[in-house]
Scaffold this motif. Structure first.
Motif, PDB file in Angstrom:
ATOM      1  N   GLY A 121       0.815  -1.205   0.000  1.00  0.00           N
ATOM      2  CA  GLY A 121       0.000   0.000   0.000  1.00  0.00           C
ATOM      3  C   GLY A 121       0.850   1.257   0.000  1.00  0.00           C
ATOM      4  O   GLY A 121       0.556   2.232  -0.703  1.00  0.00           O
ATOM      5  N   GLN A 122       1.914   1.262   0.786  1.00  0.00           N
ATOM      6  CA  GLN A 122       2.809   2.424   0.812  1.00  0.00           C
ATOM      7  C   GLN A 122       3.474   2.643  -0.551  1.00  0.00           C
ATOM      8  O   GLN A 122       3.577   3.785  -1.030  1.00  0.00           O
ATOM      9  CB  GLN A 122       3.875   2.233   1.899  1.00  0.00           C
ATOM     10  N   VAL A 123       3.905   1.568  -1.187  1.00  0.00           N
ATOM     11  CA  VAL A 123       4.500   1.673  -2.524  1.00  0.00           C
ATOM     12  C   VAL A 123       3.483   2.238  -3.516  1.00  0.00           C
ATOM     13  O   VAL A 123       3.804   3.116  -4.343  1.00  0.00           O
ATOM     14  CB  VAL A 123       5.010   0.301  -3.000  1.00  0.00           C
ATOM     15  N   ASN A 124       2.244   1.759  -3.417  1.00  0.00           N
ATOM     16  CA  ASN A 124       1.200   2.235  -4.323  1.00  0.00           C
ATOM     17  C   ASN A 124       0.959   3.735  -4.182  1.00  0.00           C
ATOM     18  O   ASN A 124       0.746   4.443  -5.176  1.00  0.00           O
ATOM     19  CB  ASN A 124      -0.101   1.477  -4.060  1.00  0.00           C
ATOM     20  N   LEU A 125       0.996   4.233  -2.952  1.00  0.00           N
ATOM     21  CA  LEU A 125       0.739   5.661  -2.738  1.00  0.00           C
ATOM     22  C   LEU A 125       1.918   6.511  -3.201  1.00  0.00           C
ATOM     23  O   LEU A 125       1.721   7.630  -3.703  1.00  0.00           O
ATOM     24  CB  LEU A 125       0.417   5.915  -1.270  1.00  0.00           C
ATOM     25  N   LYS A 130       3.531  10.261  -7.523  1.00  0.00           N
ATOM     26  CA  LYS A 130       4.410  10.526  -8.676  1.00  0.00           C
ATOM     27  C   LYS A 130       3.650  10.438  -9.995  1.00  0.00           C
ATOM     28  O   LYS A 130       4.196  10.778 -11.048  1.00  0.00           O
ATOM     29  CB  LYS A 130       5.554   9.509  -8.685  1.00  0.00           C
ATOM     30  N   LYS A 131       2.401   9.948  -9.925  1.00  0.00           N
ATOM     31  CA  LYS A 131       1.537   9.763 -11.098  1.00  0.00           C
ATOM     32  C   LYS A 131       2.117   8.756 -12.081  1.00  0.00           C
ATOM     33  O   LYS A 131       1.913   8.839 -13.295  1.00  0.00           O
ATOM     34  CB  LYS A 131       1.251  11.105 -11.784  1.00  0.00           C
ATOM     35  N   GLU A 148      -5.788  12.175 -16.619  1.00  0.00           N
ATOM     36  CA  GLU A 148      -5.087  13.457 -16.462  1.00  0.00           C
ATOM     37  C   GLU A 148      -5.570  14.183 -15.210  1.00  0.00           C
ATOM     38  O   GLU A 148      -4.777  14.747 -14.452  1.00  0.00           O
ATOM     39  CB  GLU A 148      -5.319  14.329 -17.704  1.00  0.00           C
ATOM     40  N   LYS A 149      -6.881  14.153 -14.977  1.00  0.00           N
ATOM     41  CA  LYS A 149      -7.444  14.787 -13.787  1.00  0.00           C
ATOM     42  C   LYS A 149      -7.795  13.703 -12.778  1.00  0.00           C
ATOM     43  O   LYS A 149      -8.539  12.777 -13.069  1.00  0.00           O
ATOM     44  CB  LYS A 149      -8.697  15.583 -14.141  1.00  0.00           C
ATOM     45  N   ILE A 150      -7.230  13.817 -11.584  1.00  0.00           N
ATOM     46  CA  ILE A 150      -7.455  12.796 -10.560  1.00  0.00           C
ATOM     47  C   ILE A 150      -7.848  13.444  -9.234  1.00  0.00           C
ATOM     48  O   ILE A 150      -7.707  14.653  -9.045  1.00  0.00           O
ATOM     49  CB  ILE A 150      -6.200  11.919 -10.341  1.00  0.00           C
TER      50      ILE A 150
END
Length: 526
Positions: A121-125, A130-131, A148-150
């Protein structure tokens, strides 16, 4: 064996950079600064529970009246429709793409804290900020990436009551709250500021303003260590315990330079209400379906939260709609969506500045209602000076028309069994009976079973809820569930549930945690 930082941790090669020496030192410093205070505050929870069981009822603290009565102070400036869910890679991408204003990535109620889940989960965030996050689903063949918009990312660490046993500092486990917060902050603060945002958090399960003060102290030290200006962090507090509802002003005050507001954590709030007064037959609640936001103690809590937040210049967030889309049944789906609409309309007309949903398909519904009735960014102008919520209002347990049915009893058993099984397999949220169930809703189900057995409650057709009756229903449901599963699969959750019915643990999550404390424990061995 401890390393030079006094840390003992075992990680596979893919997470070595996540828990690099600098990150370990940062976490160890937080632990050494704050863990004893955390333990002291948890001991205060125990003492207060003993007072309640001896007849004391919560009330507004006279010692902090000066904070509540002072009209001059406000908190820092604070996001309207939010979606919440676990920190799995696909969920993070879908939630950020959902069209919601914010996504609360949840390490707490909707994530089962296996070591692998927490680290992944930490890696995913990190990748999300970093998008660069992407995901390929081998089963479906679909690939996922960010639009593009999140949505803006918020993070909910685990509560003060939990520890992370895979990360030891000076031989003792680190607070799960400090681990989740610290690791995210360490790796993401500079990237979130570069994105024009900041590190934003949701703070769960607090029971007093002193616990909020602890968070504020943690924020200050964390910012100082990384040379980040104080006040950069923003935190929204979930008011999801009955005791915290008596200290809303004080909680905002303690976090005022870091506060974004308060949130109605409705499901945990019901759980807390049952838990704190489980010994008192007066406080026996009817089945979960009959406890709504118009129930007196829930209605009072919402009114006080909105009034308090707006008085202090911060957002009052609504609660989570637990309904999810129902496929292949248009009629049932229409009814479920109508419930969501009514719930969100109630919230926006009450004065909430935003709300939660649990599924991406509900974002559009919530946005339409809030945009129609709240075209401006918030409703802080709604001050409600005429509303006065007394301590007795927050404790008004009467539920007009509420009852306990045999079907409600069975439903609580089913939800408990299915959720316990999912959690033990590493899944923190799971659709059951067309609702998204997480730890909070499962806590209600198992707590009601305990409360009804303890006080010999009766169903509306006259059956006395006894331990034997609940055990019989558990056995019947296990047999039914095993028609589509391997024999013995539900033995462990059934055993846990039978014990919980007569020996009440504070939390499911702390009770079951040791069942998967091994690193990346293979699911088939659970």
């Amino acid at each position: 064996m401890q390393n030079a930082a006094g840390v003992s941790v075992n990680v596979s090669a893919e997470y070595k950079q996540l828990l690099n020496p600098s990150a370990q030192q940062f976490l160890a410093t937080l632990h050494r600064c704050f863990n004893q205070t955390r333990i002291n505050l948890l001991n205060e929870r125990v003492k207060k529970q003993e007072k309640i069981q001896n007849g004391w009822l919560p009330t507004f603290n006279p010692d902090t009246k000066y904070i509540r009565d002072d009209p001059t102070w406000t908190a820092a400036k604070p996001a309207p429709v939010e979606i919440t869910g676990p920190v799995s890679r696909k969920m993070v991408i879908n939630a950020l793409n959902s069209g919601a204003s914010t996504f609360m990535a949840d390490f707490e109620d909707s994530t089962a804290p296996t070591w692998e889940n927490i680290l992944e989960g930490q890696v995913n965030l990190i990748d999300a900020n970093k998008k660069t996050i992407s995901f390929h689903d081998k089963k479906s063949g679909k690939s996922y990436s960010l639009n593009e918009k999140i949505a803006t990312l918020l993070v909910r660490p685990r509560g003060w009551h939990m520890v992370e046993k895979h990360f030891l500092v000076d031989g003792e486990p680190i607070s799960a709250s400090l681990f989740d917060f610290g690791l995210y902050f360490f790796h993401n603060v500079h990237q979130t500021l570069k994105n024009g945002l900041g590190p934003y958090f949701y703070l769960p399960k607090m029971e007093s303003h002193l616990e909020a003060r602890l968070w504020n102290d943690v924020f200050n030290v964390a910012q100082d260590m990384l040379n980040i200006p104080r006040g950069t962090i923003r935190g929204t507090v979930l008011i999801e315990t009955i005791l915290a509802s008596f200290e809303m002003d004080e909680i905002i005050y303690e976090l005022r330079d870091h506060s974004s507001g308060l949130n109605c954590g409705r499901w945990d709030y019901i759980f807390s209400f049952i838990k704190k007064f489980k010994h008192d037959p007066k406080f026996v609640l009817p089945q979960r379906a009959d406890i709504t936001m118009t129930t007196p103690f829930m209605d009072a809590y919402v009114k006080l939260l909105i009034k308090t937040c707006h008085k202090r210049g911060v957002h009052a967030m609504g609660g989570m709609a637990a309904q999810i889309p129902i496929k292949n049944n248009p009629e049932a789906n229409s009814k479920a969506m109508e419930k969501v609409k009514k719930d969100k309309l109630r919230e926006v007309t009450a004065g909430h500045d935003g709300t939660w949903v649990a599924h991406p398909d509900l974002v559009k519904i919530a946005l339409e209602i809030f945009n129609k009735h709240m075209p401006q960014p918030n409703q802080l102008y709604k001050q409600y000076p005429e509303i006065e919520v007394k301590a007795s209002d927050l404790l008004n347990y009467r539920v007009v028309g509420g009852k306990i049915t045999y079907d409600g009893l069975v439903a609580n058993v089913q939800v408990s069994l299915l959720y316990l099984q999912a959690w033990l397999l590493g899944n923190g949220c799971v659709p059951i009976h067309n609702l998204m169930e997480d730890a909070a809703t499962a806590e209600i189900s198992r707590s009601q079973l305990y409360q009804w057995v303890k006080h010999g409650s009766k169903t509306d057709d006259g059956k006395v809820v006894t331990r034997d009756l609940v055990n019989k229903i558990i056995d019947e449901q296990v047999k039914e569930l095993e028609k589509s599963a391997k024999p013995g699969v539900y033995d462990k959750p059934a055993g846990f549930l039978k014990r919980m019915v007569v020996d009440y643990p504070e939390f499911i999550t702390t009770t079951l945690y040791d069942s998967f404390k091994g690193f990346a424990l293979p699911k088939e061995k659970l």
